[in-house]
Design an enzyme around this catalytic site. Sequence first.
Site, PDB file in Angstrom:
ATOM      1  CD  GLU A 104       1.289 -55.603  17.509  1.00 34.78           C
ATOM      2  OE1 GLU A 104       1.136 -55.242  18.703  1.00 34.78           O
ATOM      3  OE2 GLU A 104       2.393 -55.582  16.927  1.00 34.78           O
ATOM      4  CG  ASP A 110       3.028 -33.715   8.405  1.00 39.28           C
ATOM      5  OD1 ASP A 110       2.057 -33.009   8.101  1.00 39.28           O
ATOM      6  OD2 ASP A 110       4.207 -33.343   8.308  1.00 39.28           O
TER       7      ASP A 110
HETATM    8  C1  GLC Z   1       2.174 -30.970   6.291  1.00 39.28           C
HETATM    9  C2  GLC Z   1       1.173 -30.240   7.155  1.00 39.28           C
HETATM   10  C3  GLC Z   1       1.567 -28.809   7.211  1.00 39.28           C
HETATM   11  C4  GLC Z   1       2.947 -28.709   7.830  1.00 39.28           C
HETATM   12  C5  GLC Z   1       3.959 -29.569   7.062  1.00 39.28           C
HETATM   13  C6  GLC Z   1       5.228 -29.743   7.833  1.00 39.28           C
HETATM   14  O1  GLC Z   1       2.145 -30.537   4.976  1.00 39.28           O
HETATM   15  O2  GLC Z   1      -0.119 -30.443   6.673  1.00 39.28           O
HETATM   16  O3  GLC Z   1       0.656 -28.044   7.940  1.00 39.28           O
HETATM   17  O4  GLC Z   1       3.380 -27.380   7.799  1.00 39.28           O
HETATM   18  O5  GLC Z   1       3.459 -30.860   6.828  1.00 39.28           O
HETATM   19  O6  GLC Z   1       5.052 -30.627   8.901  1.00 39.28           O
END
Ligand code: GLC
Length: 527
Positions: free
Chosen positions: A248, A206
Amino acid sequence: MGQPTPDRDDDWWRSAVIYQVYVRSFADGDGDGTGDLTGVRAALPYLAELGVDALWFNPWYLSPMKDGGYDVADYRAIDPAFGTLAEAEKLIAEARELGIRTIVDIVPNHVSDQHPWFRAALAGGPERDLFHFRPGRGEHGERPPNDWRSEFGGPAWTRLPDGDWYLHLFAPEQPDLNWAHPAVRREHEDILRFWFERGVAGVRVDSAALPAKDPRLPDFVAGRDPHPYVDRDELHDIYRGWRAVADEYGAVFVGEVWLPDTERFARYLRPDELHTAFNFSFMTCPWDAARLRASIDDTLAEHAPVGAPATWVLCNHDVTRTVTRYGRADTGFDFATKTFGTPTDLALGTRRARAAALLSLALPGTVYLYQGEELGLPEADIPLDRIEDPMHARSGGTDPGRDGCRVPLPWTADAPHAGFGGEPWLPQPAGWASYAADRQARDPGSTLTLYREAIRLRPVFGDGPLTWLPAPDGVLAFARADGGALCVVNLADTPAALPARSAPLLASGPLDPDGRLPKDTAVWLRA
Ligand code: GLC
């Protein structure tokens, strides 16, 4: 002794179809109105029949859900609203038996303010060093330490009763971690192992370009390089460490990397870093032949030098659903210009979204589908008092937020709540049942049937690189080097003649009686 034959299976991710599951809205197995792992397990046959190779789960860990689970309180526990760790293990194993791999979501930029580290930090412990705490500016420290803005609107700093401020690039309930601290790196490598040990085949990273910060935390100065928190060079070393762990286990990464600079983007995909990253330039591209072709060419050109496969994405849990977007006057997507009440023509949008499905499934690389895309779901209008997404409130109420693409799925036309389960946590709009999976499964003209057929037929394109074929203005036509099929998409205003001696395999809509391809329609032809 012969050479060891490369295990083709190891390369599954290079051409996979990956289905994104937003658990909270997928299927509700226990009837409490929130989707859960029981619901996903019951739907595995549906996903196998659709033909997908892997499932990417949005964060399913223990979370106060201030940002739909992107505020993780414990990576080693499943949120009780979704199930238990034992059930997640079962789900991973059952899916694998059906040939479906599992990808989980890791959120390195921040944790929940309920995470034990942040609670200890608030109590004044040495855990403060794991975050970014600073005194404020101004005579009494009353102004934030710098001028950074939250991605959700408002300042990126919140002041505590003791006078110090802490950094959060997203909501205040999502304090940013300090990636210069070795314990933060160690912990995340441990989390990766924890899930790889449980049979997880991949991880979505993310906000992958955000975790590293300039340690001086300077004000943002437009145009100054490097940026104080976007795409900093320190990140590459972090992801090399992650890659060593993934190797791994033979596991793979997909990065959420929003960067306009294609050369900088490709650096994340070097052979010892992330395997793939989401292609947002394609996702946000307007429905326009020249621009789509340029986006496809740029994508392939930027991936080639690093040897990474491209990904093709039409929507996800953060953006306006494709059917709605393609029916608007402006068919592109931009967070900055989202407003309420943008008119759309859903019939037009649906036609284009179906054509876009055949386009993306014919391209070389990995395709991501977001739950409900295969049902042709439109963006829903959420009553103001039911919007939960922090993007709405933090924009001062101008941004509709992202809940409109997160409405619980319709499974059964004749069941209460369209077969989702209990009274859904977000209301389903009127007419939602008409999109139900059970009805579409019986309808040869449905979007679900189109996706099933396309995923089944997709291997006829082969594995080779893309070659454009001659076509009139506004028409995209291509084949793949070793493939037995071609794809033609008509984005022009007039019907297009199809190449002679080619037999249609699958079309996104009916061809004209004279065999020509109508506008906003795509067809796959046997070469
Ligand atoms: C990313 C995710 C989103 C979230 C953001 C903060 O963009 O896709 O849904 O709000 O990260 O974690």
